[in-house]
Enzyme design. Structure first.
Site, short mmCIF file in Angstrom:
data_model
loop_
_atom_site.label_atom_id
_atom_site.label_comp_id
_atom_site.label_asym_id
_atom_site.label_seq_id
_atom_site.Cartn_x
_atom_site.Cartn_y
_atom_site.Cartn_z
CE LYS A 9 -3.22 2.07 3.29
NZ LYS A 9 -2.42 3.29 3.33
CE LYS A 14 4.87 0.97 -2.36
NZ LYS A 14 3.96 1.66 -1.43
CE LYS A 40 4.39 8.32 -2.89
NZ LYS A 40 5.25 7.95 -1.80
CG ASP A 125 -2.43 2.02 -2.62
OD1 ASP A 125 -1.20 2.16 -2.72
OD2 ASP A 125 -3.05 2.25 -1.59
P1 ADP Z 1 6.04 3.88 0.44
O1 ADP Z 1 7.25 3.75 -0.43
O2 ADP Z 1 5.40 2.56 0.73
O3 ADP Z 1 5.05 4.88 -0.09
P2 ADP Z 1 7.90 5.08 2.30
O4 ADP Z 1 8.98 4.07 2.31
O5 ADP Z 1 8.12 6.33 1.53
O6 ADP Z 1 6.52 4.42 1.87
O7 ADP Z 1 7.59 5.40 3.84
C1 ADP Z 1 6.61 6.34 4.23
C2 ADP Z 1 7.07 7.03 5.52
O8 ADP Z 1 7.13 6.08 6.59
C3 ADP Z 1 8.47 7.65 5.40
O9 ADP Z 1 8.44 8.91 5.99
C4 ADP Z 1 9.35 6.68 6.17
O10 ADP Z 1 10.46 7.33 6.78
C5 ADP Z 1 8.39 6.13 7.23
N1 ADP Z 1 8.77 4.77 7.64
C6 ADP Z 1 8.83 3.66 6.87
N2 ADP Z 1 9.22 2.60 7.59
C7 ADP Z 1 9.39 3.04 8.87
C8 ADP Z 1 9.79 2.41 10.11
N3 ADP Z 1 10.06 1.11 10.17
N4 ADP Z 1 9.89 3.19 11.22
C9 ADP Z 1 9.60 4.52 11.15
N5 ADP Z 1 9.23 5.15 10.03
C10 ADP Z 1 9.11 4.43 8.90
MG MG Z 2 7.63 4.71 -2.22
#
Ligand code: ADP
Ligand code: MG
Length: 262
Positions: A9, A14, A40, A125
């Site tokens: 999601k 990810k 993104k 998603d």
């Molecule tokens: P996605 O790629 O799935 O959209 P992101 O990797 O960009 O998500 O993560 C979204 C947010 O959550 C970021 O700000 C990231 O720093 C935070 N985040 C992800 N994993 C963790 C974790 N294990 N602990 C704290 N924050 C996290």
């Molecule tokens: Mg991402």
């Protein structure tokens, strides 16, 4: 070359997980190609000090790109690509993925860089044709789903797994398992483990919620590089152990056996 797609999601972690996994594998001397498949286009930001990469779709709009225009070798050694997406409100979001894959092949990226690991970071998603690309054809060997114990995240995980199961019948990518990226919801590990029983899968690694992840993100770096002695870095290295093991197992069985002989 072992190719893995990480789905989940939006906002679930990810890209953070993929970057830390890629950095851990690169630190072991492997050549890693990370392909951001989210419109993104922020998948590889923890390898670049937070800087954005020109996306494949942007480069194609501007002309006739070469490999050097779309693949950036980050200081930690990870090869970074961002597929990109359409202009908002126009066109299909999955199109960037298809265009990026076609161009990387046309430009012989795999022969040129000879990656040991290819990691696709994919938004899950909506598992439409475009977003399903990495799990189809000969792109990913296996799929990992990043999820928390939150209902919407598990719901997306379930949809992604259904898509993988559908394609697996045709001999495409198989499901490796889940990466539990915890959000500290109540009984979270219990919820995820019950989900695993229902969906007949397992957890490859559990990443705790950690402020170090955000501190590293603020610096545009991975936890692996910024806090190598932390428990969080240990967890990401354990994930890298799991992925290395899966790659060995996959190559032993061969693509055909790994897909159940399909
Ligand atoms: P996605 O790629 O799935 O959209 P992101 O990797 O960009 O998500 O993560 C979204 C947010 O959550 C970021 O700000 C990231 O720093 C935070 N985040 C992800 N994993 C963790 C974790 N294990 N602990 C704290 N924050 C996290
Ligand atoms: Mg991402």
């Amino acid at each position: 070359m072992y190719k893995m797609a990480l789905y989940g999601k939006g906002g679930i972690g990810k890209s953070t997980t993929t970057c830390n996994l890629a950095a851990a594998l690169a630190a072991r001397g492997f050549t890693v190609l990370q392909i951001g498949c989210d419109p993104k286009a922020d998948s590889t930001r923890l390898h670049t000090g937070g800087a954005s990469l020109p996306t494949v779709l942007d480069c194609m709009r501007d002309g006739d790109p070469g490999l050097g225009d779309i693949v950036l070798r980050a200081p930690n050694g990870v090869l970074c690509v961002e597929a990109g997406g359409p202009i908002p409100g126009q066109g299909c979001a999955g199109r960037g993925i298809i265009a990026a894959f076609d161009l990387l092949e046309k430009l012989h990226a795999y022969e040129e860089y000879r990656p040991d690991f290819v990691l696709y970071d994919v938004l899950g998603d909506v598992v439409c044709g475009g977003f399903a690309m990495p799990m189809r054809g000969r792109y990913a060997d296996q799929v990992a789903v990043v999820t928390s114990g939150e209902m919407m995240s598990l719901y997306a995980a379930s949809n992604i797994m259904r898509a993988v199961a559908g394609f697996q019948k045709r001999g495409y990518a198989q499901l490796l398992g889940l990466v539990a990226n915890l959000r500290n919801v109540e009984d979270e590990e219990g919820k995820i483990s019950r989900f695993c029983v229902e969906e007949r899968t397992s957890v490859i690694a559990t990443v705790p919620r950690s402020s170090l992840v955000q501190d590293a993100e603020d610096a545009g770096a991975t936890v692996i590089e910024l806090f190598p002695d932390s428990l969080t870095a240990d967890v990401y290295r354990a994930l890298a152990d799991g992925v290395e093991g899966a790659a060995r197992e996959y190559s032993k069985r061969g693509a055909c056996g790994a897909n159940g002989g399909a």
